[in-house]
Design a protein around this motif. Structure first.
Motif, short mmCIF file in Angstrom:
data_model
loop_
_atom_site.label_atom_id
_atom_site.label_comp_id
_atom_site.label_asym_id
_atom_site.label_seq_id
_atom_site.Cartn_x
_atom_site.Cartn_y
_atom_site.Cartn_z
N VAL A 178 19.33 -13.82 57.46
CA VAL A 178 20.68 -13.54 57.92
C VAL A 178 21.23 -12.30 57.21
N ALA A 179 20.90 -12.16 55.92
CA ALA A 179 21.36 -10.98 55.18
C ALA A 179 20.77 -9.69 55.75
N VAL A 180 19.48 -9.74 56.09
CA VAL A 180 18.85 -8.56 56.69
C VAL A 180 19.50 -8.24 58.04
N ALA A 181 19.79 -9.27 58.83
CA ALA A 181 20.45 -9.06 60.12
C ALA A 181 21.82 -8.44 59.93
N ALA A 182 22.57 -8.91 58.92
CA ALA A 182 23.89 -8.34 58.64
C ALA A 182 23.77 -6.88 58.21
N ALA A 183 22.74 -6.58 57.41
CA ALA A 183 22.54 -5.19 56.99
C ALA A 183 22.23 -4.29 58.19
N ILE A 184 21.45 -4.80 59.15
CA ILE A 184 21.14 -4.03 60.35
C ILE A 184 22.42 -3.78 61.15
N VAL A 185 23.21 -4.83 61.32
CA VAL A 185 24.46 -4.70 62.07
C VAL A 185 25.38 -3.69 61.40
N ALA A 186 25.50 -3.79 60.06
CA ALA A 186 26.38 -2.88 59.33
C ALA A 186 25.89 -1.44 59.46
N GLY A 187 24.57 -1.23 59.30
CA GLY A 187 24.02 0.12 59.40
C GLY A 187 24.20 0.72 60.78
N VAL A 188 23.92 -0.07 61.80
CA VAL A 188 24.10 0.42 63.18
C VAL A 188 25.56 0.75 63.44
N SER A 189 26.46 -0.10 62.95
CA SER A 189 27.89 0.13 63.16
C SER A 189 28.35 1.43 62.51
N VAL A 190 27.91 1.66 61.28
CA VAL A 190 28.32 2.88 60.57
C VAL A 190 27.85 4.12 61.32
N VAL A 191 26.59 4.12 61.75
CA VAL A 191 26.03 5.29 62.42
C VAL A 191 26.70 5.52 63.77
N THR A 192 26.85 4.46 64.56
CA THR A 192 27.41 4.63 65.90
C THR A 192 28.90 4.96 65.86
N ILE A 193 29.61 4.35 64.91
CA ILE A 193 31.04 4.66 64.78
C ILE A 193 31.22 6.11 64.37
N ALA A 194 30.40 6.56 63.41
CA ALA A 194 30.49 7.96 62.97
C ALA A 194 30.18 8.91 64.13
N GLY A 195 29.14 8.59 64.91
CA GLY A 195 28.78 9.44 66.04
C GLY A 195 29.89 9.50 67.08
N ALA A 196 30.46 8.33 67.42
CA ALA A 196 31.53 8.30 68.41
C ALA A 196 32.79 8.99 67.88
N TRP A 197 33.06 8.83 66.59
CA TRP A 197 34.25 9.46 66.00
C TRP A 197 34.12 10.98 66.03
N ILE A 198 32.93 11.48 65.65
CA ILE A 198 32.71 12.93 65.66
C ILE A 198 32.84 13.47 67.08
N ARG A 199 32.26 12.74 68.03
CA ARG A 199 32.31 13.20 69.43
C ARG A 199 33.74 13.16 69.95
N ASP A 200 34.47 12.13 69.60
CA ASP A 200 35.85 12.01 70.05
C ASP A 200 36.71 13.13 69.46
N SER A 201 36.51 13.42 68.18
CA SER A 201 37.26 14.52 67.55
C SER A 201 36.90 15.86 68.18
N SER A 202 35.60 16.02 68.49
CA SER A 202 35.16 17.26 69.13
C SER A 202 35.79 17.41 70.51
N ASN A 203 35.86 16.32 71.25
CA ASN A 203 36.48 16.38 72.58
C ASN A 203 37.97 16.68 72.50
N ASP A 204 38.63 16.11 71.48
CA ASP A 204 40.06 16.41 71.31
C ASP A 204 40.26 17.90 71.01
N SER A 205 39.40 18.44 70.14
CA SER A 205 39.51 19.86 69.81
C SER A 205 39.21 20.72 71.03
N LEU A 206 38.24 20.27 71.81
CA LEU A 206 37.86 21.02 73.01
C LEU A 206 38.98 21.00 74.04
#
Length: 430
Positions: free
Chosen positions: A243-271
């Motif tokens: 369960v701990a490994v599963a939580a680590a996977i979920v946390a890692g995926v969330s961090v990467v995808t949130i960062a990617g979506a945030w960067i893209r959203d900020s880029s679109n706002d600037s655009l």
């Protein structure tokens, strides 16, 4: 003889009183309920199903949110390209009207260069209409109507030319009719298309959802935390490794995808506030400038009764001043200064001098050369900004698609990890 009384027998004694009822012995104390039976294997199966479902649903929904963002950026690029296409049609039609009205002032055989420019603007508008109708089905109805209006405009201009070459006054009526119908019928439809595509493009640029991804990650982690707590209480193990490994996977995926979506959203706002807004503003200025130039000629065509055209010119000039890039206003300011000279000459009853100033291509005196320089500069600025906007929206989209696919796989991996972690407890129990 006396009889002797026989004594009567004594009555029988009363029956003895019934013996007191013997008190029933106190019931035995109710035995304590035996502890309920816990079906641990079934409980483990239930927990495993919950944990795996949390991981898989997280992976699928997060991937879907990313895929929606990928689609939104693609739609934003397409809608931006369509918006630029529509504004180019609008500018081309008004540029054609500016050329036709200006050429009409000369009378007789028109300037061959202006005629070629007029034909090029009309062809550009018609090709743009066909391309826009193919690119965006939602615009096809209005574009079909617009195509017919352009054909009507061309037919009226042809009549105006034919009569003007022969010196017939009716030519002015055809020219005024063509210009009036263009503004009354075609321009409102083009403005509606511009507004609709502008809204589509801006809405699509807001298609990134980092907060949705954050919420999904938190919900999945809460679910896995609850599962680990239940396992810990039952098996006296603080942390379940699976369960701990599963939580680590979920946390890692969330961090990467949130960062990617945030960067893209900020880029679109600037655009949206940068290159996109600049392209739209420059196109608006170009359309208004061509409209102003046409109204300048229409004022002179009407010979003293063109006050409404001068009012329209002033309104369009304000639009240009508000929307054109500051660095390009030099030629426009030169043109507006010469327009003021045209107005003065016309007001002073020097119509021929006003026509000469409005139609000459001499940069030292005429109004045409600085206007054309301004128009060309705006066209270049629109292309540069629109290409940047569309290019930025399309760039990097493959990364979002790859992350979407990886998220699904990692969600499955987290589910497998949960199953393995609970499998260890199942073996311990057996």
């Amino acid at each position: 003889m006396s009889q002797t009384a026989t004594p009567q027998a004594a009555p029988p004694p009363p029956p003895p009183a019934p013996a007191a009822a013997v008190a029933a012995p106190a019931p035995a104390a109710v035995a304590q309920a035996a502890p309920s039976y816990v079906d641990t294997p079934a409980l483990l199966n239930r927990w495993q199903l919950i944990g795996m479902s949390v991981a898989i649903v997280f992976g699928l929904v997060s991937a879907l949110v990313q895929f929606v963002g990928w689609q939104s950026d693609g739609r934003a690029a397409d809608d931006t390209a369509q918006l630029v296409r529509i504004q180019k049609i609008q500018a081309s039609l008004l540029n054609a009207d500016a050329l036709s009205t200006n050429a009409f002032l000369v009378g007789g055989l028109e300037n061959t260069t202006q005629r070629a420019q007029y034909d090029a603007s009309i062809n550009e508008a018609l090709k743009g209409i066909a391309a826009a109708a193919e690119a965006q089905p939602a615009d096809q109805k209005l574009l079909a109507e617009l195509n017919q209006m352009v054909n009507d405009y061309v037919a009226n201009i042809a009549q105006a030319r034919a009569n003007n070459r022969q010196g017939f006054p009716v030519g002015a009526a055809y020219q005024n009719l063509a210009s009036a119908q263009l503004r009354a019928d075609a321009v409102p439809r083009l403005e509606a298309l511009v507004d609709e595509n502008n809204k589509r493009a801006e809405d699509a640029m807001g298609g990134q959802h980092p907060f949705w991804l954050l919420g999904l990650g938190i919900l999945a982690l809460v679910g896995l935390w609850w599962l680990n707590r239940e396992l810990a209480q039952t098996f006296r193990r603080r942390i379940n490794k699976g369960v701990a490994v599963a939580a680590a996977i979920v946390a890692g995926v969330s961090v990467v995808t949130i960062a990617g979506a945030w960067i893209r959203d900020s880029s679109n706002d600037s655009l949206r506030d940068g290159a996109f807004a600049d392209a739209v503003s420059a196109a608006t200025a170009r359309t208004a400038a061509n409209d102003a130039k046409a109204n300048e000629s229409l004022r002179l065509i009407k010979r003293g009764s063109g006050a409404d055209n001068e009012t329209a010119w002033a309104e369009k000039a304000q639009v240009v001043d508000k929307n054109a890039p500051d660095k390009l206003l030099g030629d426009w300011n030169t043109y507006t200064g010469r327009h003021a000279e045209i107005v003065k000459l016309d007001t002073d009853n020097n119509w021929e001098g006003a026509v000469r100033l409005a139609t000459t291509a001499d940069d030292k005196t005429g109004s045409t050369a600085p206007f054309e320089a301004f128009d060309k500069a705006l066209e270049g600025a629109i292309k540069e900004d629109s290409d940047k906007a569309v290019g930025d929206l399309r760039s990097g989209r493959w990364l979002a698609l790859v992350l979407s696919g990886l998220t699904v796989l990692l969600g499955v991996g987290a589910a497998v990890s949960v199953a393995r972690g609970i499998g260890v407890r199942r073996r311990e129990f057996s």
